[in-house]
Design a protein around this motif. Sequence first.
Motif, PDB file in Angstrom:
ATOM      1  N   ASP A   1      -5.177   1.354  -8.942  1.00 21.78           N
ATOM      2  CA  ASP A   1      -5.777   1.937 -10.141  1.00 21.78           C
ATOM      3  C   ASP A   1      -4.661   2.619 -10.940  1.00 21.78           C
ATOM      4  OD1 ASP A   1      -6.923   3.808 -11.965  1.00 21.78           O
ATOM      5  OD2 ASP A   1      -8.781   3.847 -10.801  1.00 21.78           O
ATOM      6  N   VAL A   2      -4.297   2.035 -12.059  1.00 23.06           N
ATOM      7  CA  VAL A   2      -3.128   2.491 -12.817  1.00 23.06           C
ATOM      8  C   VAL A   2      -3.284   3.933 -13.279  1.00 23.06           C
ATOM      9  CG1 VAL A   2      -1.756   2.114 -14.902  1.00 23.06           C
ATOM     10  CG2 VAL A   2      -2.527   0.155 -13.540  1.00 23.06           C
ATOM     11  N   ASP A   3      -4.415   4.276 -13.871  1.00 25.76           N
ATOM     12  CA  ASP A   3      -4.606   5.635 -14.387  1.00 25.76           C
ATOM     13  C   ASP A   3      -4.540   6.665 -13.273  1.00 25.76           C
ATOM     14  OD1 ASP A   3      -4.882   4.649 -16.956  1.00 25.76           O
ATOM     15  OD2 ASP A   3      -7.067   4.542 -16.854  1.00 25.76           O
ATOM     16  N   ARG A   4      -5.161   6.360 -12.139  1.00 27.00           N
ATOM     17  CA  ARG A   4      -5.128   7.293 -11.006  1.00 27.00           C
ATOM     18  C   ARG A   4      -3.698   7.509 -10.519  1.00 27.00           C
ATOM     19  NH1 ARG A   4      -4.594   7.204  -5.656  1.00 27.00           N
ATOM     20  NH2 ARG A   4      -4.383   4.930  -5.618  1.00 27.00           N
ATOM     21  N   LEU A   5      -2.944   6.432 -10.402  1.00 28.71           N
ATOM     22  CA  LEU A   5      -1.576   6.530  -9.908  1.00 28.71           C
ATOM     23  C   LEU A   5      -0.688   7.308 -10.869  1.00 28.71           C
ATOM     24  CD1 LEU A   5      -1.109   2.927  -8.482  1.00 28.71           C
ATOM     25  CD2 LEU A   5      -1.147   5.054  -7.163  1.00 28.71           C
ATOM     26  N   VAL A   6      -0.827   7.048 -12.162  1.00 31.07           N
ATOM     27  CA  VAL A   6       0.006   7.758 -13.139  1.00 31.07           C
ATOM     28  C   VAL A   6      -0.300   9.250 -13.111  1.00 31.07           C
ATOM     29  CG1 VAL A   6       0.504   8.061 -15.591  1.00 31.07           C
ATOM     30  CG2 VAL A   6       0.380   5.760 -14.628  1.00 31.07           C
TER      31      VAL A   6
ATOM     32  N   ALA B   1       2.025  -0.855 -10.128  1.00 29.12           N
ATOM     33  CA  ALA B   1       0.691  -1.392  -9.868  1.00 29.12           C
ATOM     34  C   ALA B   1       0.235  -2.278 -11.015  1.00 29.12           C
ATOM     35  CB  ALA B   1      -0.306  -0.242  -9.653  1.00 29.12           C
ATOM     36  N   LEU B   2       0.513  -1.841 -12.234  1.00 24.43           N
ATOM     37  CA  LEU B   2       0.154  -2.632 -13.412  1.00 24.43           C
ATOM     38  C   LEU B   2       0.816  -4.012 -13.355  1.00 24.43           C
ATOM     39  CD1 LEU B   2       0.211  -1.265 -17.067  1.00 24.43           C
ATOM     40  CD2 LEU B   2       1.003  -3.557 -16.525  1.00 24.43           C
TER      41      LEU B   2
ATOM     42  N   LEU C   1       0.806  -1.217   0.000  1.00 24.03           N
ATOM     43  CA  LEU C   1       0.000   0.000   0.000  1.00 24.03           C
ATOM     44  C   LEU C   1       0.842   1.271   0.000  1.00 24.03           C
ATOM     45  CD1 LEU C   1      -2.980  -1.003   2.324  1.00 24.03           C
ATOM     46  CD2 LEU C   1      -2.932  -0.800  -0.180  1.00 24.03           C
ATOM     47  N   ARG C   2       2.162   1.136   0.105  1.00 18.23           N
ATOM     48  CA  ARG C   2       3.051   2.292  -0.044  1.00 18.23           C
ATOM     49  C   ARG C   2       3.426   2.514  -1.513  1.00 18.23           C
ATOM     50  NH1 ARG C   2       6.925   2.955   4.369  1.00 18.23           N
ATOM     51  NH2 ARG C   2       8.539   3.454   2.852  1.00 18.23           N
ATOM     52  N   ILE C   3       3.017   1.622  -2.396  1.00 12.76           N
ATOM     53  CA  ILE C   3       3.359   1.731  -3.818  1.00 12.76           C
ATOM     54  C   ILE C   3       2.636   2.926  -4.433  1.00 12.76           C
ATOM     55  CG2 ILE C   3       2.972   0.601  -6.061  1.00 12.76           C
ATOM     56  CD1 ILE C   3       3.686  -2.047  -4.593  1.00 12.76           C
ATOM     57  N   ALA C   4       3.403   3.741  -5.153  1.00 16.62           N
ATOM     58  CA  ALA C   4       2.840   4.959  -5.737  1.00 16.62           C
ATOM     59  C   ALA C   4       3.031   5.030  -7.244  1.00 16.62           C
ATOM     60  CB  ALA C   4       3.493   6.183  -5.089  1.00 16.62           C
TER      61      ALA C   4
ATOM     62  N   LEU D   1       6.274  10.178 -21.408  1.00 15.47           N
ATOM     63  CA  LEU D   1       6.507   9.212 -22.476  1.00 15.47           C
ATOM     64  C   LEU D   1       5.488   8.088 -22.440  1.00 15.47           C
ATOM     65  CD1 LEU D   1      10.400   8.921 -22.531  1.00 15.47           C
ATOM     66  CD2 LEU D   1       8.963   9.538 -24.474  1.00 15.47           C
ATOM     67  N   ILE D   2       5.223   7.545 -21.248  1.00 14.34           N
ATOM     68  CA  ILE D   2       4.304   6.403 -21.191  1.00 14.34           C
ATOM     69  C   ILE D   2       2.858   6.829 -21.405  1.00 14.34           C
ATOM     70  CG2 ILE D   2       5.849   5.100 -19.674  1.00 14.34           C
ATOM     71  CD1 ILE D   2       3.841   5.633 -17.394  1.00 14.34           C
ATOM     72  N   THR D   3       2.580   8.129 -21.246  1.00 11.47           N
ATOM     73  CA  THR D   3       1.220   8.613 -21.503  1.00 11.47           C
ATOM     74  C   THR D   3       1.081   9.234 -22.894  1.00 11.47           C
ATOM     75  OG1 THR D   3       1.782  10.657 -20.321  1.00 11.47           O
ATOM     76  CG2 THR D   3       0.609   8.951 -19.086  1.00 11.47           C
ATOM     77  N   GLY D   4       2.114   9.127 -23.703  1.00 15.66           N
ATOM     78  CA  GLY D   4       2.023   9.559 -25.099  1.00 15.66           C
ATOM     79  C   GLY D   4       2.059  11.052 -25.323  1.00 15.66           C
ATOM     80  N   ARG D   5       2.525  11.825 -24.348  1.00 16.19           N
ATOM     81  CA  ARG D   5       2.568  13.281 -24.498  1.00 16.19           C
ATOM     82  C   ARG D   5       3.952  13.702 -25.001  1.00 16.19           C
ATOM     83  NH1 ARG D   5      -0.388  15.004 -18.802  1.00 16.19           N
ATOM     84  NH2 ARG D   5      -1.480  13.013 -18.535  1.00 16.19           N
TER      85      ARG D   5
END
Length: 508
Positions: free
Chosen positions: A247-252, A226-227, A218-221, A281-285
């Motif tokens: 929740d991957v999107d929330r964490l990113v 998470a994925l 639960l300390r993972i951010a 980069l991982i979100t394609g921006r």
Amino acid sequence: MSRIFVAAMAPVLLLTMCTARASTTPAPELHDRAASSVEDAAQMVQQAFDDLSRNDVPSAQAELEEAIQARDFADLPADLRYRALLAASLLAEQNGDNRKAHNLTLQATAFDEADDTAWTTRLSTAFSLGDYHDAGRSLAVSARRWPEKLGDLMPSAIWQLHHHLKQANDTDADREMLDALFDAGWQDNGVEPSDLWRDLALLYVQRDEIERATTVALRIASGQTALSMLVDKRFDPITLKHPRAFDVDRLVAAEIEAAETRTKAHPDQLAPITDLQELLLITGRYPRVLSVSDEAVAHAAYGDGEKAYTDFSEKYNWVLDNRFRALVREGHWDDASRVEELAARRPEQGGMNVSQLINLGELYADLNRPGKAADAIAELGDVSPYGRMQLESVKLRIAAEKSDDAAVAAAMAYLREHRADAIATWEDALLFRGELDAAAALLIERLENPAWRNRALLDMQRYAQVTETPVDKMIHDRWNTITARPDVEAVMRKVGRVKRFDITAELR
């Protein structure tokens, strides 16, 4: 090897750490002659400290060595013996004699007086000798006794130590070290080391200690961490009960916000910028990957990068490397190659820039420019085992483009023999050569091997699309072919699952 965990100590500073404060008077029950002999040893130690105060290191070393080897050294007061051993170990380490230094710190840390200097010296010398078990134990002691001192250690060295302990399957030392770091609240430059907490959580899952595993997890951010847990059934006892926490999107999104805050809070550092670039980069921006680093590029072009950023020499090549990756993913091959050529000119950890030269060579090879690819990697010398696998992968592609069967065979032979150094790179080589049955068998082996499983599952996920070079697209298409095979799918379902994610695959 230079000291990797903490900086070496100057002789004058060493003196302040080691000067004896204990009485040098021999114990009264000793015979007069014995007492005299003990006093001689004590005076020799004191003389060594006096010589250190005058920066006469050779004399101090000789005197300490003679005193420590003296028969009566064991009769000296404990505090004096400890400080003599510590001083001798620090001097030996400064001279590059890590084995001698480590042996002395083993003796020094046996004393109740042993402080953080003694334990971090033991840690550093053990690591330099490849004694990762003792290094892990030493770091655990340091983290538990002096958690406030963890900021003095190099985060990259901690990650390396964890990697070595995993490679050696030394789960006891690894768990002890990670436990101590977790309990101490350690962070990597203000960021949770999420992959470390995932690995620690898995160690507890394997012991069926789910409560402790959950506390750690639960300390993972990190969204990517998470994925990696969501797709691996070993983590189901944690992730299924705490869906929002993973929740991957929330964490990113939270990571990007935090990284942006760090860039504003530390305008004199490039590390927050590289962190932000990797998330973009991982979100394609991709345009923003460039824009957030434009100022750093301008400072470099003007020649005042070192003045503008405290970590310029260490991080600027990675700023450029991330710009290179963004340009590659946009299909701007020529612009990408020019940026990586700039990055490759900069030193990496004080030596030749291996990482960016290999990246540049791979891009040229994938664009069917074997001559330029060969030029990019021509001067590479010693590389890490992982780096050598990447280098041989580039050589394989160059050889294939030149129809050099002997060179192809040589590269494949190396990659096959050393596949454990980078198993995914060997997988790509099989796909590149069109050996799909062998690639499918290897993927099954990776899924069945607990040490390789998570990486294999990550590779199998469905990610947001990116622009690929022709060679990368060919490999990717062949990968999709083998992952759709019934025998591969059957094994995958036993140990994990395939999901679709809006982010791109993890950066290699």
